[in-house]
Structure formats: structure tokens, C-alpha cells
Design a protein around this motif. Structure first.
Motif, PDB file in Angstrom:
ATOM      1  N   SER A  10       0.822  -1.198   0.000  1.00 20.30           N
ATOM      2  CA  SER A  10       0.000   0.000   0.000  1.00 20.30           C
ATOM      3  C   SER A  10       0.864   1.259   0.000  1.00 20.30           C
ATOM      4  O   SER A  10       1.901   1.303   0.662  1.00 20.30           O
ATOM      5  CB  SER A  10      -0.898   0.030   1.234  1.00 20.30           C
ATOM      6  OG  SER A  10      -1.699  -1.114   1.283  1.00 20.30           O
ATOM      7  N   PRO A  11       0.407   2.302  -0.733  1.00 24.05           N
ATOM      8  CA  PRO A  11       1.141   3.571  -0.673  1.00 24.05           C
ATOM      9  C   PRO A  11       0.942   4.210   0.698  1.00 24.05           C
ATOM     10  O   PRO A  11      -0.052   3.931   1.374  1.00 24.05           O
ATOM     11  CB  PRO A  11       0.482   4.405  -1.779  1.00 24.05           C
ATOM     12  CG  PRO A  11      -0.849   3.798  -1.984  1.00 24.05           C
ATOM     13  CD  PRO A  11      -0.715   2.343  -1.638  1.00 24.05           C
ATOM     14  N   PRO A  12       1.875   5.049   1.121  1.00 24.37           N
ATOM     15  CA  PRO A  12       1.706   5.698   2.426  1.00 24.37           C
ATOM     16  C   PRO A  12       0.493   6.623   2.412  1.00 24.37           C
ATOM     17  O   PRO A  12       0.149   7.179   1.364  1.00 24.37           O
ATOM     18  CB  PRO A  12       3.009   6.489   2.605  1.00 24.37           C
ATOM     19  CG  PRO A  12       3.540   6.657   1.236  1.00 24.37           C
ATOM     20  CD  PRO A  12       3.080   5.481   0.442  1.00 24.37           C
ATOM     21  N   PRO A  13      -0.161   6.800   3.551  1.00 23.61           N
ATOM     22  CA  PRO A  13      -1.323   7.696   3.586  1.00 23.61           C
ATOM     23  C   PRO A  13      -0.886   9.140   3.346  1.00 23.61           C
ATOM     24  O   PRO A  13       0.267   9.503   3.606  1.00 23.61           O
ATOM     25  CB  PRO A  13      -1.876   7.511   5.003  1.00 23.61           C
ATOM     26  CG  PRO A  13      -0.757   6.953   5.791  1.00 23.61           C
ATOM     27  CD  PRO A  13       0.110   6.194   4.836  1.00 23.61           C
ATOM     28  N   PRO A  14      -1.805   9.981   2.852  1.00 28.05           N
ATOM     29  CA  PRO A  14      -1.442  11.373   2.601  1.00 28.05           C
ATOM     30  C   PRO A  14      -1.127  12.101   3.902  1.00 28.05           C
ATOM     31  O   PRO A  14      -1.602  11.733   4.970  1.00 28.05           O
ATOM     32  CB  PRO A  14      -2.680  11.957   1.920  1.00 28.05           C
ATOM     33  CG  PRO A  14      -3.794  11.053   2.292  1.00 28.05           C
ATOM     34  CD  PRO A  14      -3.184   9.702   2.504  1.00 28.05           C
ATOM     35  N   ASP A  15      -0.324  13.157   3.790  1.00 26.19           N
ATOM     36  CA  ASP A  15       0.046  13.969   4.940  1.00 26.19           C
ATOM     37  C   ASP A  15      -1.202  14.600   5.557  1.00 26.19           C
ATOM     38  O   ASP A  15      -1.985  15.237   4.837  1.00 26.19           O
ATOM     39  CB  ASP A  15       1.021  15.056   4.491  1.00 26.19           C
ATOM     40  CG  ASP A  15       1.470  15.936   5.621  1.00 26.19           C
ATOM     41  OD1 ASP A  15       1.598  15.429   6.750  1.00 26.19           O
ATOM     42  OD2 ASP A  15       1.710  17.145   5.376  1.00 26.19           O
TER      43      ASP A  15
END
Length: 136
Positions: free
Chosen positions: A97-102
């Protein structure tokens, strides 16, 4: 002489697993019915194809799940049907999974009430300024 029982690994491995059961077992969804509903709505894809809840998985399948507006991408390592502890989940899947947005960026984005219509010209300019788009 009695031989001791083998130590339990925390999960039971099976030859087949349904996609709704597996996604629930590895804690991508809180309930199996929520997993089945997400499958029916098209939020669960296996190898890029939307699937029904009864789709059978095999090791190596890539599952993309849309949960709460975020996409989770996992690769099946082992098939299970019983829900396992969070510590055991890492043995069953590979998380890509891509990292969650800031959170700061998400909070700064303007929000509109759903169904309130198109943004005004002023709101579009503010959005463009915030996102760093050049004004023509």
C-alpha cells in the motif's frame, strides 16, 4: 508414551479461500459482511479485475481494496479463512500500500458539502492558489 501436540501457528491453512473471507481474516474489513458488500460494490479487485465475494484466491494474487477513501494493495502469501491476530497478519500477506497522505495537506484542502453544487469562481481561484497552480 504420549507425543505433545504441535504448537499452534495461530491460523488454519486451507486449500481454498473466498476473497470476502480472506480480506476479513487479515483485518482489511471489520466484518465479513462488510467485505462482501465492498466486493459487490466493486471496491475489491483481484489482479485488476473487480470480483464477487465468492471469488477464490490463490497465493500470489494482488488484491486492491478501497477502504475509507484509501487504497490498500496486498499480495496473498497464504490462504486462511479464520480471523487471526494482527501480529500473524504479516506472515499471511505482503503489504504494498502507498503511504497515507500527509494529514496537514488533507486538512488544508477546501471541503464542500456534498451536493452543494459547483464551486464559485472565487472558490476555484482559492483552490488553484492552494494547490500551486498558475493563474492565467
Amino acid at each position: 508414551m504420549v507425543t505433545p501436540a504441535p504448537a499452534s501457528t495461530g491460523f488454519s491453512e486451507t486449500a481454498q479461500a473466498r476473497v470476502d473471507s480472506w480480506t476479513w481474516a487479515v483485518r482489511l474489513f471489520k466484518t465479513r459482511s462488510a467485505a462482501a458488500t465492498a466486493c459487490r460494490a466493486g471496491h475489491v479487485r483481484v489482479n485488476g479485475v473487480p470480483v464477487k465475494p465468492a471469488h477464490t484466491l490463490k497465493p500470489g494474487d494482488e488484491i486492491r481494496v478501497r477502504v475509507n477513501g484509501l487504497e490498500r494493495i496486498v499480495i496473498v502469501e497464504r490462504l486462511i479463512t479464520k480471523r487471526v491476530g494482527a501480529a500473524v497478519v504479516s506472515q499471511v500477506l505482503i503489504d504494498k500500500s502507498p503511504p497515507p497522505p500527509d494529514p496537514g495537506l488533507v486538512a488544508a484542502l477546501p471541503r464542500r458539502d456534498r451536493g452543494s453544487g459547483r464551486p464559485t469562481k472565487r472558490e476555484r481561484r482559492e483552490t488553484d492558489r492552494l494547490l500551486g497552480r498558475a493563474e492565467d
